[in-house]
Design a protein around this motif. Structure first.
Motif, PDB file in Angstrom:
ATOM      1  N   GLN A   1       0.821  -1.208   0.000  1.00 13.20           N
ATOM      2  CA  GLN A   1       0.000   0.000   0.000  1.00 13.20           C
ATOM      3  C   GLN A   1       0.856   1.259   0.000  1.00 13.20           C
ATOM      4  OE1 GLN A   1      -3.668   0.237   2.204  1.00 13.20           O
ATOM      5  NE2 GLN A   1      -3.479  -1.887   2.909  1.00 13.20           N
ATOM      6  N   GLU A   2       2.038   1.172   0.589  1.00 13.96           N
ATOM      7  CA  GLU A   2       2.933   2.334   0.625  1.00 13.96           C
ATOM      8  C   GLU A   2       3.408   2.733  -0.769  1.00 13.96           C
ATOM      9  OE1 GLU A   2       2.381   0.633   4.423  1.00 13.96           O
ATOM     10  OE2 GLU A   2       3.185  -0.347   2.600  1.00 13.96           O
ATOM     11  N   MET A   3       3.395   1.788  -1.726  1.00 12.76           N
ATOM     12  CA  MET A   3       3.838   2.085  -3.081  1.00 12.76           C
ATOM     13  C   MET A   3       2.787   2.847  -3.887  1.00 12.76           C
ATOM     14  SD  MET A   3       5.484  -1.543  -4.281  1.00 12.76           S
ATOM     15  CE  MET A   3       6.918  -2.291  -3.490  1.00 12.76           C
ATOM     16  N   ILE A   4       1.538   2.805  -3.456  1.00 15.57           N
ATOM     17  CA  ILE A   4       0.453   3.290  -4.303  1.00 15.57           C
ATOM     18  C   ILE A   4       0.601   4.759  -4.686  1.00 15.57           C
ATOM     19  CG2 ILE A   4      -2.030   3.821  -4.261  1.00 15.57           C
ATOM     20  CD1 ILE A   4      -2.462   1.036  -3.049  1.00 15.57           C
ATOM     21  N   PRO A   5       0.893   5.691  -3.771  1.00 16.20           N
ATOM     22  CA  PRO A   5       1.057   7.092  -4.201  1.00 16.20           C
ATOM     23  C   PRO A   5       2.165   7.268  -5.235  1.00 16.20           C
ATOM     24  CG  PRO A   5       0.771   6.963  -1.821  1.00 16.20           C
ATOM     25  CD  PRO A   5       0.963   5.558  -2.292  1.00 16.20           C
ATOM     26  N   LYS A   6       3.260   6.552  -5.068  1.00 19.78           N
ATOM     27  CA  LYS A   6       4.355   6.680  -6.019  1.00 19.78           C
ATOM     28  C   LYS A   6       3.979   6.109  -7.372  1.00 19.78           C
ATOM     29  CE  LYS A   6       9.365   6.044  -6.326  1.00 19.78           C
ATOM     30  NZ  LYS A   6      10.572   5.492  -5.648  1.00 19.78           N
ATOM     31  N   ILE A   7       3.261   4.980  -7.375  1.00 22.69           N
ATOM     32  CA  ILE A   7       2.801   4.401  -8.639  1.00 22.69           C
ATOM     33  C   ILE A   7       1.856   5.366  -9.345  1.00 22.69           C
ATOM     34  CG2 ILE A   7       1.431   2.531  -9.672  1.00 22.69           C
ATOM     35  CD1 ILE A   7       2.469   0.758  -7.326  1.00 22.69           C
ATOM     36  N   ALA A   8       0.919   5.926  -8.582  1.00 20.49           N
ATOM     37  CA  ALA A   8      -0.035   6.871  -9.172  1.00 20.49           C
ATOM     38  C   ALA A   8       0.678   8.081  -9.759  1.00 20.49           C
ATOM     39  CB  ALA A   8      -1.054   7.301  -8.128  1.00 20.49           C
ATOM     40  N   ALA A   9       1.645   8.614  -9.032  1.00 19.88           N
ATOM     41  CA  ALA A   9       2.363   9.803  -9.506  1.00 19.88           C
ATOM     42  C   ALA A   9       3.138   9.517 -10.778  1.00 19.88           C
ATOM     43  CB  ALA A   9       3.305  10.304  -8.413  1.00 19.88           C
ATOM     44  N   GLY A  10       3.602   8.286 -10.933  1.00 17.73           N
ATOM     45  CA  GLY A  10       4.399   7.935 -12.111  1.00 17.73           C
ATOM     46  C   GLY A  10       3.592   7.453 -13.290  1.00 17.73           C
ATOM     47  N   SER A  11       2.270   7.535 -13.213  1.00 13.74           N
ATOM     48  CA  SER A  11       1.409   6.964 -14.252  1.00 13.74           C
ATOM     49  C   SER A  11       1.076   7.919 -15.386  1.00 13.74           C
ATOM     50  CB  SER A  11       0.085   6.487 -13.615  1.00 13.74           C
ATOM     51  OG  SER A  11       0.308   5.463 -12.674  1.00 13.74           O
TER      52      SER A  11
END
Length: 397
Positions: free
Chosen positions: A362-372
């Protein structure tokens, strides 16, 4: 079945100069290469291909035609900046001369690597391929034509044999970006479905889902064009019908032929029509969490369909009617059936359904979203916010 037409507007359309398709058609490679050069530098996608004797077979055919065969490298992962730079230096140390070309034998990784090396071999304004990648380098453009590329795909998914970009990644700093130029399109694509028979079922499944996602997204992209609009529905019909069979029965010739053709069409479509949300997030999942591209696409496609139906419901309904070869009382029913078909196919392929099953935290989700929000996302038919992407990812968690 309800008809569907795209308003005609000016467009350009790029494909390989020649496509050779058919069971066993790799035999024709030796007839084609002398048209483009006299020495081939070979990039292979798997040591399995070497062990199976495919490289020896192709080398014999090529050398019999009077072409010099020069092996460069084998790659078994998505190509990194360091891979492109290292193989480029290797090629330049050998010496590039008129009549040279690259021959890629393998999946999308091998073909992308060959396309990037072909470009860098003749363009030396930058210190690295990173200088030429979208949005991360110095914004350099190719000033010299790349070496010609011939592509022999051994997977049915990426369609890279018919695209005008090479996808290159980096671990530090983390990114996944394209080297994009019409001239990196392979001059000749030799698509032999027989070469996909030995792929593991998991590769068949994820590559096939990548092709399906590309066919759907190129059809609804805000960059969609008339010719891809004609090709994508047929590719999707083939893939939805035959992918599960190819997965269960690797030797099934009709299924392998259908999937190889669907993948080829998906490459032509994405090269000319763009992509969308599923591919945008999939790229970030690959960078941040190391998720294989086809698997990421498989997980995201139903969410992308639901997200975009408000903007392109009629287009998705047309896809549903055509690909499933059924009539439906209204567009909503057709879109529902398309989503259900994709979800059932994922289940039949035994693919993971949740991000937590594949190591995403779950901690990865903001970073994944930002890189999309790269080139693929910019083709999505409706605007999607970073918050919305985070919500989609949490729903998939």
């Amino acid at each position: 079945m309800t008809s569907f037409a795209v308003p005609l507007q000016p467009y350009h359309f790029v494909t390989p100069r020649k496509i050779i398709f058919g069971w066993g058609c790799r035999q024709h490679l030796a007839e084609e290469l002398p048209r483009w050069g006299r020495r081939v530098f070979v990039v292979c996608g798997s040591r399995t291909l070497e062990k199976q004797g495919l490289l020896d077979e192709l080398r014999w055919l090529v050398e019999k035609a009077g072409i010099i065969w020069q092996f460069l490298t084998t790659i078994s992962r998505e190509p990194l900046v360091c891979d492109v730079d290292g193989v480029t230096r290797q090629l330049q140390a050998i010496g590039v001369r008129p009549g040279d070309l690259l021959l890629a034998i393998g999946g999308g990784s091998a073909i992308d690597l060959a396309k990037a090396v072909a470009a860098m071999a003749t363009n030396s304004q930058g210190d690295s391929v990173q200088d030429y990648l979208e949005n991360v380098g110095r914004g350099l453009k190719l000033t010299q034509p790349p070496l010609p590329v011939a592509a022999v795909p051994t997977t049915a998914g990426t369609g890279t044999e018919a695209t005008r970009n090479a996808v290159i990644s980096s671990l530090d700093p983390p990114f996944k970006k394209s080297l994009r130029d019409d001239r990196v399109m392979p001059l000749v694509a030799v698509v032999d479905p027989e070469l996909t028979v030995t792929q593991p079922p998991s590769v068949t499944a994820t590559c096939g889902m990548d092709a399906i996602t590309q066919l759907v997204e190129s059809f609804i992209s805000n960059r969609r064009k008339p010719i891809p609009q004609l090709l994508a529905p047929e590719g999707l019909r083939l893939a939805l019908k035959w992918l599960a069979t190819a997965y269960r029965d690797p030797d099934h010739r009709e299924a392998r032929e259908a999937m190889a053709h669907a993948a080829l069409l998906s490459g032509i479509c994405l090269a000319n029509g763009g992509l969308g949300m599923a591919h945008g997030i999939a790229a970030a999942l690959g960078v941040v969490a190391g998720i294989p591209h086809g698997l990421a696409c498989a997980m995201l496609l139903p969410a992308a369909l639901r997200t975009n139906r408000s903007a392109v419901g009629h287009e998705l309904a047309y896809l549903g009617r055509y690909a499933l070869d059924k009539d439906f009382p209204n567009d909503d029913a057709a879109v529902d059936a398309l989503i259900e078909a994709v979800e059932q196919l994922r289940a039949d392929l035994r693919l993971p359904q949740k991000l937590r099953e594949i190591g995403v935290s779950q901690e990865m989700i903001p970073k994944i979203a930002a890189g999309s929000f790269g080139t693929s996302m910019s083709g999505n038919p409706r605007l999607v916010s970073q918050k919305e992407v985070e919500d989609i990812l949490r729903n998939l968690y």
